[in-house]
Design a protein around this motif. Structure first.
Motif, PDB file in Angstrom:
ATOM      1  N   ASP A  48      -5.740 -45.338 120.564  1.00 57.29           N
ATOM      2  CA  ASP A  48      -4.556 -45.915 119.916  1.00 57.29           C
ATOM      3  C   ASP A  48      -4.902 -46.111 118.446  1.00 57.29           C
ATOM      4  OD1 ASP A  48      -2.358 -47.374 119.062  1.00 57.29           O
ATOM      5  OD2 ASP A  48      -2.193 -48.506 120.931  1.00 57.29           O
ATOM      6  N   SER A  49      -4.450 -45.176 117.624  1.00 57.69           N
ATOM      7  CA  SER A  49      -4.917 -45.131 116.236  1.00 57.69           C
ATOM      8  C   SER A  49      -4.588 -46.371 115.426  1.00 57.69           C
ATOM      9  CB  SER A  49      -4.357 -43.873 115.548  1.00 57.69           C
ATOM     10  OG  SER A  49      -4.742 -42.718 116.232  1.00 57.69           O
ATOM     11  N   PRO A  50      -3.307 -46.807 115.333  1.00 53.11           N
ATOM     12  CA  PRO A  50      -3.019 -47.979 114.499  1.00 53.11           C
ATOM     13  C   PRO A  50      -3.660 -49.260 115.018  1.00 53.11           C
ATOM     14  CG  PRO A  50      -1.023 -46.720 114.951  1.00 53.11           C
ATOM     15  CD  PRO A  50      -2.087 -46.204 115.869  1.00 53.11           C
ATOM     16  N   GLU A  51      -3.846 -49.353 116.342  1.00 53.19           N
ATOM     17  CA  GLU A  51      -4.471 -50.554 116.904  1.00 53.19           C
ATOM     18  C   GLU A  51      -5.991 -50.514 116.757  1.00 53.19           C
ATOM     19  OE1 GLU A  51      -4.020 -53.392 120.874  1.00 53.19           O
ATOM     20  OE2 GLU A  51      -2.881 -51.521 120.725  1.00 53.19           O
ATOM     21  N   GLN A  52      -6.539 -49.337 116.419  1.00 56.57           N
ATOM     22  CA  GLN A  52      -7.964 -49.143 116.135  1.00 56.57           C
ATOM     23  C   GLN A  52      -8.842 -49.422 117.351  1.00 56.57           C
ATOM     24  OE1 GLN A  52      -8.268 -51.783 112.695  1.00 56.57           O
ATOM     25  NE2 GLN A  52      -7.986 -50.056 111.320  1.00 56.57           N
ATOM     26  N   VAL A  53      -8.383 -48.987 118.523  1.00 52.80           N
ATOM     27  CA  VAL A  53      -9.143 -49.174 119.752  1.00 52.80           C
ATOM     28  C   VAL A  53      -9.001 -47.941 120.638  1.00 52.80           C
ATOM     29  CG1 VAL A  53      -8.900 -51.698 119.767  1.00 52.80           C
ATOM     30  CG2 VAL A  53      -7.202 -50.274 120.962  1.00 52.80           C
ATOM     31  N   VAL A  54      -9.880 -47.866 121.636  1.00 51.21           N
ATOM     32  CA  VAL A  54      -9.738 -46.921 122.739  1.00 51.21           C
ATOM     33  C   VAL A  54      -9.543 -47.756 123.997  1.00 51.21           C
ATOM     34  CG1 VAL A  54     -10.871 -45.161 124.147  1.00 51.21           C
ATOM     35  CG2 VAL A  54     -11.138 -45.134 121.652  1.00 51.21           C
ATOM     36  N   LYS A  55      -8.436 -47.495 124.718  1.00 48.77           N
ATOM     37  CA  LYS A  55      -8.134 -48.244 125.932  1.00 48.77           C
ATOM     38  C   LYS A  55      -8.489 -47.394 127.151  1.00 48.77           C
ATOM     39  CE  LYS A  55      -4.488 -50.989 123.767  1.00 48.77           C
ATOM     40  NZ  LYS A  55      -3.064 -51.429 123.810  1.00 48.77           N
ATOM     41  N   VAL A  56      -8.937 -48.067 128.209  1.00 48.49           N
ATOM     42  CA  VAL A  56      -9.432 -47.386 129.402  1.00 48.49           C
ATOM     43  C   VAL A  56      -8.600 -47.824 130.602  1.00 48.49           C
ATOM     44  CG1 VAL A  56     -11.466 -46.813 130.758  1.00 48.49           C
ATOM     45  CG2 VAL A  56     -11.740 -47.559 128.375  1.00 48.49           C
ATOM     46  N   TYR A  57      -8.224 -46.836 131.438  1.00 47.93           N
ATOM     47  CA  TYR A  57      -7.366 -47.094 132.599  1.00 47.93           C
ATOM     48  C   TYR A  57      -7.886 -46.357 133.824  1.00 47.93           C
ATOM     49  CZ  TYR A  57      -4.151 -48.703 129.019  1.00 47.93           C
ATOM     50  OH  TYR A  57      -3.588 -49.376 127.946  1.00 47.93           O
ATOM     51  N   ALA A  58      -7.449 -46.814 135.000  1.00 47.45           N
ATOM     52  CA  ALA A  58      -7.652 -46.064 136.236  1.00 47.45           C
ATOM     53  C   ALA A  58      -6.567 -45.003 136.339  1.00 47.45           C
ATOM     54  CB  ALA A  58      -7.575 -47.011 137.438  1.00 47.45           C
ATOM     55  N   LEU A  59      -6.769 -44.034 137.239  1.00 52.15           N
ATOM     56  CA  LEU A  59      -5.769 -42.985 137.429  1.00 52.15           C
ATOM     57  C   LEU A  59      -4.422 -43.542 137.867  1.00 52.15           C
ATOM     58  CD1 LEU A  59      -7.874 -40.216 139.198  1.00 52.15           C
ATOM     59  CD2 LEU A  59      -6.906 -40.106 136.896  1.00 52.15           C
ATOM     60  N   THR A  60      -4.436 -44.697 138.484  1.00 52.24           N
ATOM     61  CA  THR A  60      -3.190 -45.332 138.925  1.00 52.24           C
ATOM     62  C   THR A  60      -2.403 -45.936 137.768  1.00 52.24           C
ATOM     63  OG1 THR A  60      -4.345 -47.424 139.287  1.00 52.24           O
ATOM     64  CG2 THR A  60      -4.167 -45.901 141.163  1.00 52.24           C
ATOM     65  N   GLY A  61      -3.069 -46.103 136.616  1.00 50.32           N
ATOM     66  CA  GLY A  61      -2.438 -46.748 135.472  1.00 50.32           C
ATOM     67  C   GLY A  61      -2.917 -48.154 135.223  1.00 50.32           C
ATOM     68  N   ALA A  62      -3.762 -48.687 136.111  1.00 53.06           N
ATOM     69  CA  ALA A  62      -4.261 -50.054 135.939  1.00 53.06           C
ATOM     70  C   ALA A  62      -5.209 -50.135 134.755  1.00 53.06           C
ATOM     71  CB  ALA A  62      -4.982 -50.507 137.204  1.00 53.06           C
ATOM     72  N   PRO A  63      -5.022 -51.118 133.848  1.00 52.12           N
ATOM     73  CA  PRO A  63      -5.926 -51.269 132.707  1.00 52.12           C
ATOM     74  C   PRO A  63      -7.297 -51.743 133.144  1.00 52.12           C
ATOM     75  CG  PRO A  63      -4.330 -53.066 132.760  1.00 52.12           C
ATOM     76  CD  PRO A  63      -3.933 -52.107 133.838  1.00 52.12           C
ATOM     77  N   LEU A  64      -8.353 -51.184 132.532  1.00 58.82           N
ATOM     78  CA  LEU A  64      -9.722 -51.522 132.896  1.00 58.82           C
ATOM     79  C   LEU A  64     -10.524 -52.111 131.743  1.00 58.82           C
ATOM     80  CD1 LEU A  64     -10.665 -48.346 134.987  1.00 58.82           C
ATOM     81  CD2 LEU A  64      -9.900 -50.576 135.845  1.00 58.82           C
TER      82      LEU A  64
END
Length: 203
Positions: free
Chosen positions: A56-72
């Motif tokens: 997420d470029s403007p937020e300056q982070v990399v977010k990680v999720y499960a294949l189901t869509g659950a945030p990790l």
């Protein structure tokens, strides 16, 4: 054998700030809360063990999720954070995540838990200039080499995991083929060919 990952396609929608999950051509779900989960999801990569990484470029982070869509998890980058992360690539064999950071003109290498391992700076040309200046897109070859796409110089650099320049598209014998790739944004390889998106040419 690598684990079998269900056939899913993850599509980033910058307008609604969402990454949709499609399966068999049908939209099934979204990552996280859906619309508004991201400011601008630019790069998406899925590891062989089913982790979904989104820059997420403007937020300056990399977010990680499960294949189901659950945030990790959320990766903020090395000390000082990311400047403007534009894409991600995973080396499954080494367990490494590569993040292109546009503002610092470097590739940040993390493990898959988000711990910083090293930075890959742009190699230098024979005349002493950085080989790439606007690293926008990343891809991984089946052999584990990194494709770095520079939209400003219209080239694709091929780097080893250690950051050594192995080959390139758009540069030969001290000269860039300026515009030959017409503002490339991303690249992928099947081991035989390299496929490059051409933003300006729309192909």
């Amino acid at each position: 054998d690598e684990p079998k990952v269900p056939t899913k396609v993850f599509v980033g929608d910058g307008g609604d700030g969402v990454v949709w999950i499609y399966e068999r051509g049908q939209r099934q779900a979204a990552l996280g809360q859906g619309p508004g989960e991201f400011i601008k999801p630019n790069g998406i990569e899925v590891s062989s063990d089913g982790l979904v990484f989104v820059a997420d470029s403007p937020e300056q982070v990399v977010k990680v999720y499960a294949l189901t869509g659950a945030p990790l998890n959320v990766f903020a980058g090395p000390l000082g954070g990311f400047g403007f992360p534009t894409d991600v690539a995973v080396n499954n064999a080494l367990g490494e995540l590569y993040v292109s950071d546009l503002r610092s003109n470097r590739i940040v290498v993390l493990d898959l838990q988000g711990n910083w391992k090293r930075d890959l700076a742009a190699p230098l040309t024979p005349s002493g200039y950085p080989f790439f200046i606007r690293a926008t897109g990343l891809g991984m070859t089946p052999s584990g080499n990194l494709l770095v796409v520079d939209h400003a110089l219209s080239l694709v650099a091929v780097l080893s995991p250690a950051g050594d320049l192995l080959d390139s598209i758009g540069y030969r014998e001290g000269r860039y083929w300026t515009g030959a790739l017409a503002v490339p944004l991303d690249a992928v390889s099947d081991g035989t060919r390299v496929y490059v998106t051409s933003n300006q040419a729309g192909r």
